[in-house]
Design an enzyme around this catalytic site. Structure first.
Site, mmCIF file in Angstrom:
data_model
loop_
_atom_site.group_PDB
_atom_site.id
_atom_site.type_symbol
_atom_site.label_atom_id
_atom_site.label_comp_id
_atom_site.label_asym_id
_atom_site.label_seq_id
_atom_site.Cartn_x
_atom_site.Cartn_y
_atom_site.Cartn_z
ATOM 1 N N ARG A 1 88.010 -13.518 -111.556
ATOM 2 C CA ARG A 1 89.234 -12.909 -111.019
ATOM 3 C C ARG A 1 89.197 -12.811 -109.495
ATOM 4 N NH1 ARG A 1 91.325 -7.385 -113.260
ATOM 5 N NH2 ARG A 1 89.187 -6.743 -112.830
ATOM 6 N N LYS B 1 95.776 -6.979 -118.825
ATOM 7 C CA LYS B 1 96.848 -5.967 -118.809
ATOM 8 C C LYS B 1 97.745 -6.154 -117.579
ATOM 9 C CE LYS B 1 93.965 -2.471 -118.780
ATOM 10 N NZ LYS B 1 92.694 -3.222 -118.779
ATOM 11 N N ARG C 1 94.056 6.940 -120.374
ATOM 12 C CA ARG C 1 92.774 6.277 -120.561
ATOM 13 C C ARG C 1 91.787 7.138 -121.318
ATOM 14 N NH1 ARG C 1 92.524 2.228 -116.520
ATOM 15 N NH2 ARG C 1 90.543 1.152 -116.434
ATOM 16 N N ARG D 1 82.131 -0.205 -117.205
ATOM 17 C CA ARG D 1 83.555 -0.018 -117.515
ATOM 18 C C ARG D 1 83.833 -0.283 -118.994
ATOM 19 N NH1 ARG D 1 85.660 -3.989 -113.218
ATOM 20 N NH2 ARG D 1 87.645 -3.911 -114.297
ATOM 21 N N ARG E 1 87.088 -7.889 -106.499
ATOM 22 C CA ARG E 1 87.033 -6.427 -106.543
ATOM 23 C C ARG E 1 85.590 -5.940 -106.620
ATOM 24 N NH1 ARG E 1 91.204 -4.514 -111.156
ATOM 25 N NH2 ARG E 1 89.478 -3.136 -111.648
HETATM 26 P P1 AP5 Z 1 93.840 -8.809 -115.387
HETATM 27 O O1 AP5 Z 1 95.284 -8.954 -115.766
HETATM 28 O O2 AP5 Z 1 93.516 -8.495 -113.987
HETATM 29 O O3 AP5 Z 1 93.120 -7.789 -116.408
HETATM 30 P P2 AP5 Z 1 93.231 -6.223 -116.584
HETATM 31 O O4 AP5 Z 1 93.274 -5.953 -118.033
HETATM 32 O O5 AP5 Z 1 94.345 -5.685 -115.745
HETATM 33 O O6 AP5 Z 1 91.808 -5.823 -116.025
HETATM 34 P P3 AP5 Z 1 91.348 -4.631 -115.042
HETATM 35 O O7 AP5 Z 1 89.949 -4.960 -114.611
HETATM 36 O O8 AP5 Z 1 92.377 -4.432 -113.967
HETATM 37 O O9 AP5 Z 1 91.324 -3.438 -115.997
HETATM 38 P P4 AP5 Z 1 90.604 -2.115 -115.802
HETATM 39 O O10 AP5 Z 1 91.196 -1.318 -116.881
HETATM 40 O O11 AP5 Z 1 89.148 -2.194 -115.793
HETATM 41 O O12 AP5 Z 1 90.949 -1.743 -114.271
HETATM 42 P P5 AP5 Z 1 91.994 -0.750 -113.595
HETATM 43 O O13 AP5 Z 1 92.444 -1.352 -112.349
HETATM 44 O O14 AP5 Z 1 92.977 -0.253 -114.588
HETATM 45 O O15 AP5 Z 1 93.123 -10.174 -115.819
HETATM 46 C C1 AP5 Z 1 91.760 -10.389 -115.556
HETATM 47 C C2 AP5 Z 1 91.537 -11.840 -115.118
HETATM 48 O O16 AP5 Z 1 91.806 -12.704 -116.220
HETATM 49 C C3 AP5 Z 1 92.452 -12.309 -113.987
HETATM 50 O O17 AP5 Z 1 91.732 -13.140 -113.142
HETATM 51 C C4 AP5 Z 1 93.555 -13.104 -114.705
HETATM 52 O O18 AP5 Z 1 94.081 -14.106 -113.882
HETATM 53 C C5 AP5 Z 1 92.809 -13.649 -115.906
HETATM 54 N N1 AP5 Z 1 93.651 -13.785 -117.082
HETATM 55 C C6 AP5 Z 1 94.607 -12.928 -117.531
HETATM 56 N N2 AP5 Z 1 95.156 -13.366 -118.669
HETATM 57 C C7 AP5 Z 1 94.531 -14.544 -118.959
HETATM 58 C C8 AP5 Z 1 94.652 -15.503 -120.022
HETATM 59 N N3 AP5 Z 1 95.542 -15.334 -121.016
HETATM 60 N N4 AP5 Z 1 93.841 -16.573 -120.004
HETATM 61 C C9 AP5 Z 1 92.949 -16.749 -119.000
HETATM 62 N N5 AP5 Z 1 92.791 -15.892 -117.982
HETATM 63 C C10 AP5 Z 1 93.567 -14.808 -117.956
HETATM 64 O O19 AP5 Z 1 91.027 0.492 -113.266
HETATM 65 C C11 AP5 Z 1 90.020 0.380 -112.303
HETATM 66 C C12 AP5 Z 1 89.320 1.719 -112.139
HETATM 67 O O20 AP5 Z 1 90.272 2.707 -111.673
HETATM 68 C C13 AP5 Z 1 88.742 2.341 -113.413
HETATM 69 O O21 AP5 Z 1 87.448 1.847 -113.692
HETATM 70 C C14 AP5 Z 1 88.733 3.837 -113.050
HETATM 71 O O22 AP5 Z 1 87.666 4.141 -112.187
HETATM 72 C C15 AP5 Z 1 90.021 3.976 -112.250
HETATM 73 N N6 AP5 Z 1 91.162 4.326 -113.108
HETATM 74 C C16 AP5 Z 1 92.292 3.605 -113.317
HETATM 75 N N7 AP5 Z 1 93.122 4.232 -114.164
HETATM 76 C C17 AP5 Z 1 92.515 5.401 -114.498
HETATM 77 C C18 AP5 Z 1 92.854 6.483 -115.353
HETATM 78 N N8 AP5 Z 1 93.993 6.484 -116.045
HETATM 79 N N9 AP5 Z 1 91.977 7.515 -115.452
HETATM 80 C C19 AP5 Z 1 90.832 7.538 -114.739
HETATM 81 N N10 AP5 Z 1 90.421 6.539 -113.940
HETATM 82 C C20 AP5 Z 1 91.263 5.475 -113.814
HETATM 83 MG MG MG Z 2 94.440 -4.389 -114.075
#
Ligand code: AP5
Ligand code: MG
Length: 218
Positions: free
Chosen positions: A127, A13, A88, A172, A161
């Protein structure tokens, strides 16, 4: 355009959002990145969020919705935005609808990134995230930085991370299936969802996403 991005942790994402936001000239708003920025600045909000994030749990809605609303009020989001990681759960989706109704605007589409769980695990395990700006992400195999351990974009230090440990990722994913997947049906009922495969090279996925959004807007 006003877009919501959904997909499991590690789907790509944040990676896609960076390119899509640039192509569409709209801000990329990631609640995960906002929380991480608050944590690194040691703000009260960051302190509140940290223990939930470390455990792979959702930060409580009272905190998250207020933070997202405040971000959406900023002038750069007036003509469009790409939301990543928000909403979410159903309560957040309903709160977003209320915010948009108040402003007299609506979403144009919800882009759902589909990736098998085995791929998610590989992507998260490799990552590396920039300490200065967690929107800058790399991968030890799929998206190598020019200099190992250093962010290409700002020179920040790359780290793994804390919530990318195997145990927390499992949590997660569980939270994603239970809390977040239901919002896809919620948005399907509004005719907003476009689902694409997030497999393949980053640029291929961006192309697929741009095409899907173009069709949605047409
Ligand atoms: P990346 O782009 O980093 O993936 P992502 O989908 O953004 O993954 P996240 O782990 O950031 O998602 P998440 O939803 O768990 O975390 P968030 O920060 O939102 O890509 C991943 C890896 O793959 C990278 O290394 C990239 O280079 C590689 N990659 C990408 N595309 C590729 C491809 N096509 N081919 C190969 N490799 C590829 O949330 C974290 C925490 O915050 C949550 O657990 C929660 O505690 C809190 N939080 C955040 N938002 C909320 C909310 N709305 N409500 C409550 N809690 C929240
Ligand atoms: Mg992300």
């Amino acid at each position: 355009m006003r877009i919501v991005l959904v997909g499991p942790p590690g789907a790509g994402k944040g990676t896609q959002a960076a390119y899509l936001a640039k192509n569409l000239s709209i801000p990329h708003i990631s609640t995960g990145d906002l929380f991480r920025a608050n944590i690194s600045q040691g703000t009260p909000l960051g302190k509140q969020a940290q223990e939930y994030m470390n455990a792979g749990e959702l930060v409580p809605d009272e905190v998250t919705i207020g933070m997202a609303k405040e971000r959406l009020e900023k002038p750069d989001a007036a003509d469009g935005f790409l939301l990543d990681g928000f909403p979410r759960n159903l309560a957040q989706a309903e709160a977003l609808d209320e915010i948009l109704v108040e402003k007299g605007i609506a979403l144009d589409g919800v882009l759902d990134l589909e990736v098998p769980e085995a791929e998610v695990v590989k992507r998260i395990a490799g990552r590396r995230t920039c300490r200065s700006d967690s929107a800058h992400t790399f991968h030890v195999e799929y998206k190598k930085p020019r200099v190992e351990g250093v962010c290409d974009e700002c020179g920040g230090e790359l780290y793994q991370r804390g919530d990318d440990s195997e145990e927390t990722v499992r949590k997660r994913l569980e939270v994603y299936h239970r809390e977040t997947e239901p919002i896809i049906d919620y948005y399907k009922a509004q005719g907003l969802v476009v689902t694409i495969s997030a497999l393949g090279k980053v640029a291929e996925v961006t192309q697929r996403a741009m095409e899907a959004l173009r069709q949605k807007a047409a």
